[in-house]
Enzyme design. Structure first.
Site, mmCIF file in Angstrom:
data_model
loop_
_atom_site.group_PDB
_atom_site.id
_atom_site.type_symbol
_atom_site.label_atom_id
_atom_site.label_comp_id
_atom_site.label_asym_id
_atom_site.label_seq_id
_atom_site.Cartn_x
_atom_site.Cartn_y
_atom_site.Cartn_z
ATOM 1 N N ALA A 278 0.816 -1.202 0.000
ATOM 2 C CA ALA A 278 0.000 0.000 0.000
ATOM 3 C C ALA A 278 0.859 1.264 0.000
ATOM 4 C CB ALA A 278 -0.914 -0.009 1.220
ATOM 5 N N ASP B 198 4.846 -7.292 11.440
ATOM 6 C CA ASP B 198 4.230 -7.986 10.306
ATOM 7 C C ASP B 198 4.891 -9.357 10.135
ATOM 8 O OD1 ASP B 198 2.627 -8.432 8.104
ATOM 9 O OD2 ASP B 198 3.945 -7.365 6.714
#
Lengths: 229, 171
Positions: A27, A140
């Protein structure tokens, strides 16, 4: 920065399609394999967002980039394998780093037979344990962000969402994300794999006990803490 | 040896051994007569390392963010993991005793190269790549960049030094 699975090509926004050097596209930026001053390298470039105010955009981009560089440098000092940093270009928001030659993602490794998974799981647990012992939270921890190299050593990549924290909560959520990532893709072996990982995590990290206690809590409520009351 | 930076700017690398006049080279550098960066070759492990330093120096200099007055001085600064400028020259620069030198020229011109070549009393080394890879002072480098045994578990000493250089301004 969340980066999608290695090798997947997105045609969103057109420009990525058919670009062989593209490793990931998230993103906030793109990750490409390039030649940098004569050497194989990976470049991670954050693009600017038109919907943000330009001043805010620059501030956010440079802060996140600095955060990423800082945790990677810290990681290496702690002896945890992650790509070596080559060059940070603040003006164009690019980070050049080491390309891990012919490394395989943990995701691919986990499709091997269960009998050969024990050493892999031990390495994963030890690496995450060392990371947390150094108060680094990855942010993550997915099976695509752990890379097994040809020499059998494990490296960790993509520090885009990483930060420093000593909170048990943050570390527990990190473990939870990894646990879920494994369960989602490798449900047949997940239970065994997760147990093996946590076992070596406990050995590598002195305060593992408290984090694992918190992990129980996170499991029952999910990644986000409820913000009511 | 001619190399290029990211935007195509050329960089000339030269190496000399048995240099007999390093103190006169030093004074010519300080007076600005010679336009180049002169390094102690034992502190550089790979051509890539010095090219990264040249890239950093060039970028900072052309965008007005340089810490030093000249682009070539900035090469030495980029090579260092320290933020203090005076220490940088004492570490990587000439002290008048070095006999083996690595010379970096960003944006080389024929005249400036000839001037450098004629100022050095020494033997030119042709295989720079090999000489750097095999002849570096590991103990000194570890001391300068403060590289621990633990850190070497994560990768090579070259990778450790490169990571230090790249992350210097963020720590």
């Amino acid at each position: 920065m969340e980066v999608v699975e290695v090798g997947v090509k997105h045609d969103r926004e057109g420009f990525v399609k058919g670009d062989d050097s593209l490793l990931g596209h998230g993103a906030e930026g793109v990750v490409k394999r390039v030649k940098f001053l004569g050497r194989d390298a990976v470049v991670k470039e954050r693009f600017s967002k038109d919907y943000r105010h330009p001043i805010l955009d620059r501030l956010l981009t440079s802060r996140r980039l600095a955060q990423e560089v800082k945790t990677m440098a810290r990681c290496r000092k702690l002896g945890i394998a992650c790509p070596a940093l080559y060059y940070v270009d603040m003006d164009s928001a690019k980070v050049y780093m080491e390309y891990l030659h012919s490394a395989k993602t943990l995701k691919d490794c986990l499709s091997e037979p269960l009998s050969s998974l024990q050493p892999i799981c031990a390495k994963v647990g030890a690496l995450v344990g060392n990371l947390h012992a150094g108060d680094i939270v990855h942010g993550d921890l997915t099976t695509s962000n752990l890379m097994m190299r040809t020499d059998g050593s494990l490296a960790i990549i993509d520090f885009g969402l990483s930060y420093l924290s000593s909170a048990e909560e943050d570390k527990a959520v990190d473990l939870y994300v990894l646990e879920r990532a494994i369960s989602n893709v490798h449900c047949e072996v997940a239970e065994k794999v997760n147990a093996l990982i946590l076992e070596s995590y406990r050995q590598a990290f002195g305060s593992a006990k408290q984090v694992l206690r918190r992990l129980q809590e996170v499991r029952s409520r999910g990644r986000k803490r409820l913000m009511v009351g | 040896m001619l190399r290029r930076l990211l935007d195509g700017t050329s960089v000339e690398l030269m190496m000399y051994s048995d240099v007999k006049n390093s103190s006169s080279i030093k004074s010519k550098l300080m007076s600005g007569e010679l336009e180049c960066a002169v390094l102690d070759k034992h502190l550089v492990m790979d051509v890539f390392q010095v090219m990264v330093a040249a890239q950093m120096a060039y970028q900072r200099y052309t965008t007005g963010k340089a810490a030093c007055r000249t682009m070539h001085a900035e090469v030495l600064y980029s090579l260092s993991a320290m933020k203090s400028i005076s220490n940088v020259f004492a570490t990587f620069g000439l002290d008048g005793n070095q006999r083996e030198l690595l010379i970096v020229v960003i944006n080389p011109h024929k005249t400036s190269i000839e001037k450098i070549q004629s100022s050095i009393d020494g033997k030119e080394v042709s295989d720079i790549e090999r000489s750097l890879r095999t002849g570096y002072d590991e103990a000194r480098i570890r001391e300068i960049y403060k590289i621990s045994d633990t850190e070497l578990q994560a990768g090579s000493i070259l990778d450790a030094a490169l990571s230090r250089m790249a992350s210097k301004s963020f720590l």
